[in-house]
Design a protein around this motif. Sequence first.
Motif: not given
Length: 147
Positions: A22-30
């Motif tokens: 979950i953390l990775a999926s939100t961090a990649v677009p940023y």
Amino acid sequence: MNSKQTGFTLIELMIVIAIIGILASTAVPYYQSYTARSKMAEVIGFAGAAKTAVSECILAEGGTANCGSNSDVGLGAAADINSDFVESVTVGANGVITLAVQGTGDTGLDAASLGMTPAYDVNQGVAWTCAISDAALNKFLPRECRI
């Protein structure tokens, strides 16, 4: 004899992996947005030499009328001025600088161009405004260039 086993259960490990996902999926677009913004900051920085040349021409001529091409302001051919993220730098009518963007990894940005427009005031000198060809890409520009 009491023997107690220690360690993580399979459920606990799966919960940790899910949280990391979950953390990775939100961090990649940023992160992707951050890298595109840093590339556009480099494009704007690359325009500095052209802005200086156009500003000198405008101040020497007392206006923008005679500063309408790369040769008028003392720059080389448009395609000869390039970098990893700038395809060409073209000086157009009234000293407007157009930078063709390339190699950013974003298809929208790679098809865009950045325009830098001078405004001459006898008392204030030359002030610059910048705008990108597609308003949807404003999010990638530094704050001073956003419309």
